[in-house]
Write an enzyme that holds these catalytic residues in place. Sequence first.
Site, PDB file in Angstrom:
ATOM      1  N   TYR A 153       0.879  -0.942   0.001  1.00 19.46           N
ATOM      2  CA  TYR A 153       0.000   0.020   0.104  1.00 19.46           C
ATOM      3  C   TYR A 153       0.654   1.161  -0.151  1.00 19.46           C
ATOM      4  CZ  TYR A 153      -3.886   3.091   1.509  1.00 19.46           C
ATOM      5  OH  TYR A 153      -4.760   4.065   1.690  1.00 19.46           O
ATOM      6  N   LYS A 157       1.065   4.250  -2.628  1.00 21.32           N
ATOM      7  CA  LYS A 157       0.647   5.489  -2.686  1.00 21.32           C
ATOM      8  C   LYS A 157       1.800   6.434  -3.051  1.00 21.32           C
ATOM      9  CE  LYS A 157      -3.511   4.898  -1.793  1.00 21.32           C
ATOM     10  NZ  LYS A 157      -4.545   5.429  -2.835  1.00 21.32           N
TER      11      LYS A 157
END
Length: 245
Positions: A153, A157
């Site tokens: 993640y 990002k």
Amino acid sequence: MRLENKVVVVTGAGRGIGKGIAVRLAEEGANIVVADVNLEIATSAVDEIKELGRKALPVKTDVSKWDDAQNLIASTVREFGRIDVLVNNAGINRDAMLHKMASEQWDQVIAVNLTGTFNCMKAAATVMREQEYGRIVNISSAGWLGNIGQANYSASKAGVIGLTKTAARELAKKNITVNAICPGFIDTEMTRGVPDKVWEIMVSKIPMGKVGTPRDIGNMVAFLASDDASYVTAEVINVGGGMIL
Ligand code: NAP
């Protein structure tokens, strides 16, 4: 009514932050294309937006698929004639410690969060360049700075921020701005899945002492999409009650 009659596409807008953004921008007068992998919730979000007196269109879209991203932008132009604002919000998490993370967990998160953002930006950039107008807002995360159990993640990002800054440079002369928002800890189904103890720890790290709402993110998107922000590009803006200091 800062966005009166603007045509806005929001991905992952069936629920959570995406829906909060879609409704907030509709309140500013925009017509909204609700893109979500789940057509049922996309359609119910569309019904809510229509109640505000705006036009809205649901488009079933898996942003990780290039054909779906192309279809999303083509459907938008077919229905509304242009695309003024693209909000790349669709995102998932598949948490695990690095040494236990399956390749599938890595691939899924990169495919939706990073490749999905790329796919929609690429498809929209062609139209926005021709129009010589556009606003792109990418939803990154405070997690880009690193979070235990979120290697996939966090990397996705952080990638979104690199993509944002590169696209901002490439598109600046075409009157297209590209910015990223990093939400802190926002009350949605994504965060409601965490154990109570983790919830308490997260909230204790927020100087304002409370979780954020999808509307808090929608407020910042409304600003970045409006003429008030016409000279703001390549920025990464935290919306997290002071969580990142
Ligand atoms: P959420 O409640 O899980 O909502 C995400 C939405 O995106 C859902 O409607 C989901 O559909 C849809 N979606 C999932 N995969 C998709 C795909 N491949 N293509 C299109 N749509 C897809 O999440 P959220 O909390 O609102 O998060 C929205 C964004 O904010 C994400 O990018 C997330 O990383 C970011 N963010 C959230 C927080 C937070 O605290 N909540 C903090 C920082 C950043 P389904 O219902 O079918 O799954």
